[in-house]
Scaffold this active site. Structure first.
Site, PDB file in Angstrom:
ATOM      1  N   ARG A 121       0.808  -1.224   0.000  1.00  0.00           N
ATOM      2  CA  ARG A 121       0.000   0.000   0.000  1.00  0.00           C
ATOM      3  C   ARG A 121       0.841   1.274   0.000  1.00  0.00           C
ATOM      4  NH1 ARG A 121      -5.005  -0.127   2.676  1.00  0.00           N
ATOM      5  NH2 ARG A 121      -4.186  -1.951   3.760  1.00  0.00           N
ATOM      6  N   ARG A 167     -13.157  -1.761  -1.269  1.00  0.00           N
ATOM      7  CA  ARG A 167     -12.707  -1.450   0.098  1.00  0.00           C
ATOM      8  C   ARG A 167     -13.815  -0.824   0.952  1.00  0.00           C
ATOM      9  NH1 ARG A 167      -9.051   1.475   1.613  1.00  0.00           N
ATOM     10  NH2 ARG A 167      -8.113  -0.004   3.048  1.00  0.00           N
ATOM     11  N   TYR A 199     -14.604  -3.071   4.093  1.00  0.00           N
ATOM     12  CA  TYR A 199     -14.036  -2.618   5.377  1.00  0.00           C
ATOM     13  C   TYR A 199     -14.646  -1.308   5.854  1.00  0.00           C
ATOM     14  CZ  TYR A 199     -10.208  -5.221   3.054  1.00  0.00           C
ATOM     15  OH  TYR A 199      -9.464  -6.121   2.353  1.00  0.00           O
ATOM     16  N   CYS A 224     -26.268  -4.040  -7.898  1.00  0.00           N
ATOM     17  CA  CYS A 224     -27.494  -4.338  -7.157  1.00  0.00           C
ATOM     18  C   CYS A 224     -27.216  -4.881  -5.758  1.00  0.00           C
ATOM     19  CB  CYS A 224     -28.335  -5.319  -7.953  1.00  0.00           C
ATOM     20  SG  CYS A 224     -28.727  -4.627  -9.547  1.00  0.00           S
ATOM     21  N   TYR A 233      -4.993  -2.060  -3.569  1.00  0.00           N
ATOM     22  CA  TYR A 233      -6.147  -2.917  -3.312  1.00  0.00           C
ATOM     23  C   TYR A 233      -7.419  -2.357  -3.938  1.00  0.00           C
ATOM     24  CZ  TYR A 233      -2.703  -4.658  -0.026  1.00  0.00           C
ATOM     25  OH  TYR A 233      -1.540  -5.131   0.520  1.00  0.00           O
TER      26      TYR A 233
HETATM   27  N1  LLP Z   1       3.257  -9.105   3.157  1.00  0.00           N
HETATM   28  C1  LLP Z   1       2.269  -9.977   3.439  1.00  0.00           C
HETATM   29  C2  LLP Z   1       2.614 -11.337   3.849  1.00  0.00           C
HETATM   30  C3  LLP Z   1       0.926  -9.565   3.326  1.00  0.00           C
HETATM   31  O1  LLP Z   1      -0.032 -10.433   3.613  1.00  0.00           O
HETATM   32  C4  LLP Z   1       0.634  -8.238   2.913  1.00  0.00           C
HETATM   33  C5  LLP Z   1      -0.751  -7.797   2.787  1.00  0.00           C
HETATM   34  C6  LLP Z   1       1.701  -7.382   2.619  1.00  0.00           C
HETATM   35  C7  LLP Z   1       2.991  -7.843   2.756  1.00  0.00           C
HETATM   36  C8  LLP Z   1       1.491  -5.963   2.166  1.00  0.00           C
HETATM   37  O2  LLP Z   1       0.808  -5.204   3.110  1.00  0.00           O
HETATM   38  P1  LLP Z   1       0.659  -3.621   2.906  1.00  0.00           P
HETATM   39  O3  LLP Z   1       2.043  -3.028   2.987  1.00  0.00           O
HETATM   40  O4  LLP Z   1       0.061  -3.386   1.582  1.00  0.00           O
HETATM   41  O5  LLP Z   1      -0.213  -3.194   4.004  1.00  0.00           O
HETATM   42  N2  LLP Z   1      -7.150  -5.619   1.095  1.00  0.00           N
HETATM   43  C9  LLP Z   1      -6.759  -4.905   2.296  1.00  0.00           C
HETATM   44  C10 LLP Z   1      -5.323  -5.140   2.675  1.00  0.00           C
HETATM   45  C11 LLP Z   1      -4.977  -6.608   2.815  1.00  0.00           C
HETATM   46  C12 LLP Z   1      -3.514  -6.821   3.034  1.00  0.00           C
HETATM   47  C13 LLP Z   1      -3.147  -8.246   2.872  1.00  0.00           C
HETATM   48  N3  LLP Z   1      -1.760  -8.526   3.065  1.00  0.00           N
HETATM   49  C14 LLP Z   1      -7.084  -3.420   2.106  1.00  0.00           C
HETATM   50  O6  LLP Z   1      -7.626  -3.060   1.060  1.00  0.00           O
HETATM   51  O7  LLP Z   1      -6.852  -2.618   3.000  1.00  0.00           O
END
Ligand code: LLP
Length: 427
Positions: free
Chosen positions: A289, A325, A329, A355, A383
């Site tokens: 992210r 999202r 969430y 819908c 995401y």
């Molecule tokens: N490494 C692992 C093992 C992970 O499971 C994830 C994210 C990351 C790195 C990267 O995380 P980040 O830096 O992006 O926070 N769909 C959700 C977020 C789910 C994250 C899943 N794992 C959202 O839209 O907020």
């Protein structure tokens, strides 16, 4: 949003391109990213660590710089992967599909870490043959499966154990991963047992340790706590003669969607480095992210304004299938009119055509808008596209990267015929 998104001459633009021009040329809904914002976020992270580590007393001159493994799931567009690959990034993958993307985008498999609780035999094989940096192992049966696969292929598989440090990252419960109640990783005692088992496997080579405590984390303490717990394990392992090459702290650093004030990368790097000291292992990170979230937005057009007895709805041409999202969430994304109008605002829920009552992108927003106006759903680079679907048989959006005054369509809008291409009628 990143500073590459500005209001100039009464209209929102990305780098030097007005968003209206993008809508005109590619239609809506369209995901729009800034190349400079993507690259800038990556560089900022790297240089924060280079700087923080250079100040650590007693750190050896040739000590390795951290390896940044961009988490592909945040946004897997090939152009984005290629951009990061060219800057020297590694990648954190969770499927054979993501591995194939990395390879197709010119990424180096030797800089790939493979996370995930359910890697299939076929995925283990593909990654082993590709020569990835390491498998982040999450359970005893997975370790044994990998040993068997490696033995069959006559290879040595590099392994790291994903440890669950049981710290609370204080984020949304759906994106917390480092608690004992989560399905991810193994606890401390379990980790010791796994390392001992791995040491006895002839086709495995222990290379590191890793954790990932959650996503959209806006405080620094959970990271420092997690690292302390991981380092205790590193020391216990060393006492047993198991030496590690790297310590992977996962991703999860939060970004600003509205009022949050996540730690800056400088603060993050300083806190991690303080705990890490001058250890010889290489640090590995898996940010997703952080690099893409505020480098992208979702451009959409208002189809209808529908006043109601309780609420007014701005019905736009993007929906929960494009950006799920909010539905999933209750996530907040700022909504910015592309050409702001003077005059009174009305409170709107910004909703899509799908819908489902859960199909909303924003709630209770004061907006001065008319039918046909363009809106930017901000901070949608992470995401967004990666979790999009074809629900309601809606073609997925186009993706455009802006570089200065150039627009590059890096993914064409899906055509309706594509959506049922693989389907067939009964005889
Ligand atoms: N490494 C692992 C093992 C992970 O499971 C994830 C994210 C990351 C790195 C990267 O995380 P980040 O830096 O992006 O926070 N769909 C959700 C977020 C789910 C994250 C899943 N794992 C959202 O839209 O907020």
């Amino acid at each position: 949003m990143d500073a590459m998104f500005t209001l100039r001459g009464g209209a929102l633009q990305v780098e030097d391109v007005p968003l209206q021009a993008i809508a005109e040329r590619f239609g809506t809904p369209t995901y729009v990213y800034s190349k400079a914002a993507l690259g800038g976020a990556f560089r900022a992270f790297e240089s924060a660590f280079a700087d923080a580590l250079s100040r650590v007393p007693g750190r050896a001159d040739g000590a390795p710089q951290p390896l940044v493994c961009y988490a592909v799931k945040a946004n897997p567009n090939l152009a984005i992967l290629n951009l990061f690959a060219r800057m020297g990034s590694g990648f954190d993958i969770v499927s054979a599909g993501e591995l194939a993307r990395v390879v197709a985008a010119g990424g180096d498999p030797g800089r790939v870490v493979f996370s995930g609780v359910g890697k299939s035999t076929a995925e283990l094989e593909a990654a082993l043959l590709a020569g990835i940096l390491c498998f982040n192992i999450e359970s005893v049966p997975e370790l044994h499966r990998l040993e068997q696969v490696a033995a069959r292929l006559g290879r040595i598989a590099p392994v790291s154990i994903r440890v669950n440090p049981d710290v609370n990252p204080k984020t949304h419960p759906y994106i917390t991963t480092g608690l004992n109640e989560n399905k991810f990783g193994v606890g401390h005692e379990g980790a010791l047992a796994l390392y001992r088992a791995a040491r006895d496997c002839r086709h495995l080579r222990i290379t590191g340790i890793d954790c990932h405590i959650g996503s959209q984390i806006t405080e620094i303490e959970p990271y420092a706590d997690a690292l302390e717990r991981i380092l205790e394990l590193v020391d216990r392992l060393a006492a047993e003669g198991i030496e590690l090459d790297h310590v992977d702290l996962g991703g999860g650093l939060g970004i600003r969607y509205s009022e949050e004030s996540p730690p800056s990368v400088t603060e993050y790097a300083a806190a991690i480095t303080r705990v890490f000291g001058n250890r010889r292992q290489r640090l590995v990170f898996e940010p997703g992210r952080l690099f893409v979230g505020n480098a992208g937005l979702l451009l959409t057009r208002v189809e209808y304004l529908k006043p109601g007895p309780v609420k007014n709805f701005a019905i736009v041409d993007a929906a929960m299938n494009d950006l799920m999202r909010p539905a999933l969430y209750e996530a907040y994304h700022e909504v910015l009119p592309v050409v702001p109008r003077a005059g009174a605002t009305t409170w709107y829920d910004v909703v899509g055509p799908v819908c489902e009552s859960g199909d909303w992108l924003a709630r209770n927003r004061p907006l001065a808008i008319a039918e046909g106006d363009l809106l930017a759903i901000a901070s949608a680079g992470a995401y967004g596209m990666s979790m999009s679907s074809n629900y309601n048989t809606r073609p997925r959006a186009a993706e455009v990267i802006v570089d200065g005054d150039c627009m590059h369509e890096v993914r064409a809008r899906e055509r309706i015929e594509q959506l049922f291409e693989g389907e067939s009628l009964l005889p």
